[in-house]
Design a protein around this motif. Structure first.
Motif, mmCIF file in Angstrom:
data_model
loop_
_atom_site.group_PDB
_atom_site.id
_atom_site.type_symbol
_atom_site.label_atom_id
_atom_site.label_comp_id
_atom_site.label_asym_id
_atom_site.label_seq_id
_atom_site.Cartn_x
_atom_site.Cartn_y
_atom_site.Cartn_z
ATOM 1 N N ALA A 7 0.754 -1.297 0.177
ATOM 2 C CA ALA A 7 -0.110 0.060 -0.222
ATOM 3 C C ALA A 7 0.919 1.284 -0.252
ATOM 4 C CB ALA A 7 -1.014 0.183 1.175
ATOM 5 N N GLY A 8 0.644 2.248 -0.569
ATOM 6 C CA GLY A 8 1.155 3.437 -0.691
ATOM 7 C C GLY A 8 0.812 4.557 -1.560
ATOM 8 N N ILE A 9 1.353 5.662 -1.730
ATOM 9 C CA ILE A 9 1.213 6.755 -2.794
ATOM 10 C C ILE A 9 2.352 6.825 -3.640
ATOM 11 C CG2 ILE A 9 0.781 9.062 -2.891
ATOM 12 C CD1 ILE A 9 -0.667 8.850 0.001
ATOM 13 N N PRO A 10 2.395 6.897 -4.915
ATOM 14 C CA PRO A 10 3.440 6.883 -5.645
ATOM 15 C C PRO A 10 3.969 8.310 -5.565
ATOM 16 C CG PRO A 10 1.477 6.204 -6.853
ATOM 17 C CD PRO A 10 1.053 6.742 -5.705
ATOM 18 N N LEU A 11 5.299 8.245 -5.769
ATOM 19 C CA LEU A 11 6.105 9.529 -5.385
ATOM 20 C C LEU A 11 6.116 10.461 -6.851
ATOM 21 C CD1 LEU A 11 9.427 8.270 -3.822
ATOM 22 C CD2 LEU A 11 7.492 9.340 -2.684
ATOM 23 N N THR A 12 5.834 9.971 -7.802
ATOM 24 C CA THR A 12 5.632 10.599 -9.142
ATOM 25 C C THR A 12 4.519 10.065 -10.025
ATOM 26 O OG1 THR A 12 7.177 9.193 -10.333
ATOM 27 C CG2 THR A 12 8.195 10.996 -9.239
ATOM 28 N N GLY A 13 4.080 10.856 -10.684
ATOM 29 C CA GLY A 13 3.023 10.550 -11.982
ATOM 30 C C GLY A 13 1.668 10.097 -11.170
#
Length: 179
Positions: A172-178
Motif C-alpha cells: 500500500a502506498g502513494i506513488p512519489l511521481t506520476g
C-alpha cells in the motif's frame, strides 16, 4: 569555432540602407560595404517572454501485474546437539556434543504481484519463492565423557537445510511521481 546560420526576424532602416549600398555597388558607383545589426532568431526569441502554460505532467496508472527475479546470498545460524539418552554414561559413554552447520549460500528465485490504483493510492499484493539454503557440520572422532576419542572410525554429522521458502505480503502506498 562556432558556425551558425541565422535569419533575421525583422528588418530595420539599416537593412534597407545596406540593400541600397549593395545595389549601388553592383552598378559600379560605390565599393561593396554592407553590414547588418540584425540579431539571430534564437536570441530574439529568448528575449520575449512566453505566455504559454507549461506542458501538463504525464499521469501514470500503476494498475497491473508484474513478475521479476532476484538473486543474492543468505546465511543463518543453526545448532544441533547430540545428547545420548537416557544419559551419557549409560549410552556408549559419548560426551554431549553440539555442532553448528550454519547454513549459507547463493539464493535465487522469482516474485510476482499485482497493484490496483484508486485515485492517488496504490494497493496490491506480492509473493516470492526462493531456492534452498543449507549447511553441514561434521566431527570426527567422537569424544567420550573422559575426553578421549571413541574407539573406531565413527563421526557425527549435522545438516540444516531449507528446501525452499517464500513470502506473501500486502502493498500500500502513494506513488512519489506520476499520480
Amino acid at each position: 569555432m562556432v558556425l551558425s546560420l541565422t535569419a533575421p526576424i525583422s528588418t530595420s532602416a539599416q537593412d534597407k540602407k545596406d540593400n541600397l549600398t549593395a545595389t549601388s555597388a553592383a552598378e559600379g558607383t560605390e565599393p561593396v560595404a554592407a553590414r547588418s545589426d540584425a540579431r539571430p532568431a534564437s536570441s530574439a526569441t529568448n528575449s520575449a517572454k512566453s505566455n504559454n502554460p507549461p506542458p501538463p505532467v504525464a499521469s501514470y496508472n500503476w494498475t497491473g501485474g508484474y513478475v521479476g527475479a532476484h538473486a543474492g546470498w543468505g546465511w543463518g545460524r543453526a545448532d544441533t546437539t547430540f545428547t545420548p539418552l537416557p544419559n551419557a554414561t549409560q549410552f556408549i559413554d559419548m560426551k554431549p556434543t553440539t555442532l553448528s552447520p550454519n547454513p549459507s549460500g547463493f539464493l535465487g528465485g522469482a516474485q510476482a504481484g499485482y497493484n490496483w490504483q484508486t485515485g492517488r493510492f496504490v494497493i496490491g499484493a506480492e509473493a516470492d519463492l526462493s531456492s534452498k539454503l543449507g549447511g553441514t557440520a561434521r566431527v570426527s572422532p567422537i569424544i567420550m565423557n573422559n575426553g578421549s576419542s571413541f574407539p573406531g572410525a565413527g563421526f557425527l554429522i549435522a545438516n540444516q537445510e531449507i528446501k525452499c521458502f517464500g513470502t506473501i505480503r500486502p502493498r500500500a502506498g502513494i506513488p512519489l511521481t506520476g499520480y
